[in-house]
Design an enzyme around this catalytic site. Structure first.
Site, PDB file in Angstrom:
ATOM      1  N   LYS A 175      -6.056  10.388  -2.725  1.00 35.20           N
ATOM      2  CA  LYS A 175      -4.794  10.915  -1.898  1.00 35.20           C
ATOM      3  C   LYS A 175      -4.064  12.032  -2.835  1.00 35.20           C
ATOM      4  O   LYS A 175      -4.480  11.980  -3.615  1.00 35.20           O
ATOM      5  CB  LYS A 175      -4.365   9.226  -2.059  1.00 35.20           C
ATOM      6  CG  LYS A 175      -4.050   8.504  -1.210  1.00 35.20           C
ATOM      7  CD  LYS A 175      -3.561   7.843  -1.573  1.00 35.20           C
ATOM      8  CE  LYS A 175      -4.328   5.987  -0.885  1.00 35.20           C
ATOM      9  NZ  LYS A 175      -3.890   5.733   0.495  1.00 35.20           N
ATOM     10  N   ARG A 188      -9.175  -3.027   4.302  1.00 34.84           N
ATOM     11  CA  ARG A 188     -10.253  -3.539   5.367  1.00 34.84           C
ATOM     12  C   ARG A 188     -11.570  -3.913   4.968  1.00 34.84           C
ATOM     13  O   ARG A 188     -12.243  -4.770   5.162  1.00 34.84           O
ATOM     14  CB  ARG A 188     -10.674  -2.442   6.402  1.00 34.84           C
ATOM     15  CG  ARG A 188     -11.429  -1.750   6.156  1.00 34.84           C
ATOM     16  CD  ARG A 188     -11.446  -0.178   7.500  1.00 34.84           C
ATOM     17  NE  ARG A 188     -10.134   0.159   7.148  1.00 34.84           N
ATOM     18  CZ  ARG A 188      -9.646   1.254   8.066  1.00 34.84           C
ATOM     19  NH1 ARG A 188     -10.310   1.066   8.974  1.00 34.84           N
ATOM     20  NH2 ARG A 188      -8.437   1.516   8.007  1.00 34.84           N
TER      21      ARG A 188
END
Ligand code: BES
Ligand code: MN
Ligand code: ZN
Length: 498
Positions: free
Chosen positions: A276, A350
């Site tokens: 990130k 997920r």
């Protein structure tokens, strides 16, 4: 802060300040006879015209120091026709914080001033206490010197006798607030101090304290279960990936179909090899907000002895770039046997949740499965910082979750599980890809999870990315972690809605 009650009207009330929520344009002394009786000097204040009752406005008015109620704190509710429970909660939260800033020892909250809204006295007392405690929340665990002191007690004042059920109502508000504050503490705690091990220890400690069970599945056990996705997420970190399995099974309910709550517990999300950007990356210490909400909700269910079997599964890992980290393009095998191509290592939530869902369905026959996760920036883009995303194919479960959230001021907005978008996740070299295009990113994430839910199973997915964190302070929460979703899960367990 201790919660008390005072009876027999304003003549018998005594506290350092009385906190009175007021509508815009109303003269509080005229509107409330009891206020005029208690603090007759207040009638002068409106004439000075420096308090209008606008939403969020706060004014402190002083009587003689020897009076039983020497101060009135007026907090604005805005226009009467716009009133809702959230405004009252916010007013109480702001008032309590002001009381602390003034170093007041005690506050009285007059029940007649709250009676304006529907829901009955018990709800008002519950929410009044809840709001007062949330308004006072601060994260102080890592500070050496802390000179602010909360008021020692808050009393709810009644005009006559103390009505039945007030202690229980206050207790419910206190317990929910404590759960949400614990949830905030966990999310505000930095990742060097709250790694997966420390989170597991914390869960153990809370389990012992409240009387639920907590079981750990270490990487060896995850391997044995074939949970290759969560293992892939954790493999780039020095911290072990883990499933923590909590169970609240009260006597008489230990055989029933459990409500299964699953939380994303990424103690830090660097993005992994798909690192990130640096700006605001520190907030990713809160990427275990879903797991914290589940842990604290199960804690509350056990403390309150809610007559329902609840299982919590915390899917914990740390997402780091390392020589052993999963790479974009890697293919791993999920717990259900499907192969998953890692397109983006930053779509790690997920991967943890899908294996937790598989595990839940292998060992239990759930009444319903609800997962909660700081899952996608796309959800924050779509819904902003006050609405959580709710994905559910079952209208009745969706309505229950919405109502549970609304009760405590956590609003969810339903988003579609639009099946055609599933094709964004298929067509690669494996059965599934872990991410699709930017567009519709919250939906494809939800569809990825639904792929692991057995046909006929009741399931809902809550995306709390964006609402889990306050960039700026609000009346019921300072800057930092919000604990969003914890209260909704508690209300879902309590089962008082729809
Ligand atoms: N934890 C983040 C999502 C997030 C973003 C939470 C902002 C709170 C605030 C999640 O793991 C993530 O990185 N999601 C990616 C998914 C993408 C790579 C498909 C995202 O949203 O960019
Ligand atoms: Mn991520
Ligand atoms: Zn994440």
């Amino acid at each position: 802060m201790e919660i008390r009650f005072q009876a027999h009207g304003p003549a018998a009330w005594k506290a350092a300040a009385i906190l009175v929520p007021v509508f815009e344009g109303e003269d509080p002394a005229r509107k409330h006879k009891w206020l005029d009786e208690a603090c007759p000097w207040l009638c002068i204040a409106p004439a000075l015209g420096d308090f209008h009752g606008k939403d969020g406005e706060l004014g402190v008015f002083y009587g003689h120091p020897d009076l039983a109620l020497p101060r009135v704190m007026l907090v604005g509710l805005g226009k009467e026709e716009e009133l809702d429970l959230d405004r009252i909660r916010n007013a109480i939260g702001s008032g309590m914080r002001k009381a602390r800033d003034l170093a007041l020892e005690s506050v009285i909250l007059p029940e007649p001033a709250l009676a304006a809204i529907a829901g009955g006295r018990q709800r008002l007392v519950e929410e009044g206490v809840y709001a007062a405690l949330l308004g006072l929340y601060r994260f102080t665990k890592l500070k050496k010197d802390d000179d602010l002191k909360d008021p020692a007690w808050l009393a709810v004042g009644f005009e006559g006798e103390i009505p039945d059920g007030m202690t229980e109502a206050a207790r419910r508000g206190e317990l929910a607030a404590e759960a949400v504050c614990r949830c905030r503490d966990l999310c505000n705690m930095p990742a060097n101090l709250l790694n997966t091990e420390a989170l597991a220890d914390k869960a153990d400690e809370m389990a012992k304290e409240a009387g639920f069970t907590c079981k750990r599945l270490d990487p060896d056990a995850l391997l044995e279960e074939g949970l290759g996705c969560i293992l892939a997420v954790g493999q780039g970190s020095a911290q072990k990936a883990r499933l923590l399995v909590l169970e609240h099974a009260p006597a008489g309910h230990n055989e029933e179909k459990p409500l299964i709550l699953i939380g994303k517990g990424i103690t830090f999300d660097s993005g992994g090899i798909c690192l990130k950007p640096a700006a605001n990356m520190f907030q990713m210490k809160g990427d275990m907000g879903g797991a914290a909400a589940v842990l604290c909700a199960v804690w509350a269910a056990a403390r309150e002895n809610i007559p329902r079997r609840v299982i919590g599964i915390l899917a914990c890992a740390e997402n780091m770039p390392d020589a052993r980290a999963m790479r974009p393009g890697d293919v791993v095998i999920a717990g259900n046997g499907q192969s998953v191509e890692i397109i983006n290592t930053d779509a790690e939530g997920r991967l943890c949740l899908c294996d937790a869902i598989t595990y839940a369905q292998k060992y239990w026959n759930p009444q319903a499965i609800v997962d909660i996760a700081t899952l996608t920036g796309a959800c924050a883009v779509a819904l902003g910082t006050s609405l959580g995303g709710l994905f559910c194919d079952d209208d009745s479960l969706a309505a229950k979750i919405s109502a549970s959230g609304k009760l405590g001021g956590e609003n969810f907005w339903r988003l579609p599980l639009y099946s055609p978008y599933l094709k964004e996740l298929t067509g690669g070299i494996a059965d599934l890809r872990n991410s699709g295009p930017r567009e519709g990113g919250a939906i494809t994430a939800a569809l990825f999870l639904r792929n692991f839910v057995r046909k006929g199973e009741l399931w809902a997915h809550l995306d709390i990315a964006g609402v889990d964190w306050n960039a700026k302070a609000r009346p019921l929460c300072p800057e930092g972690a919000t604990g969003f979703g914890c209260r909704a899960l508690i209300e879902l367990c309590r089962g008082g809605v729809a």
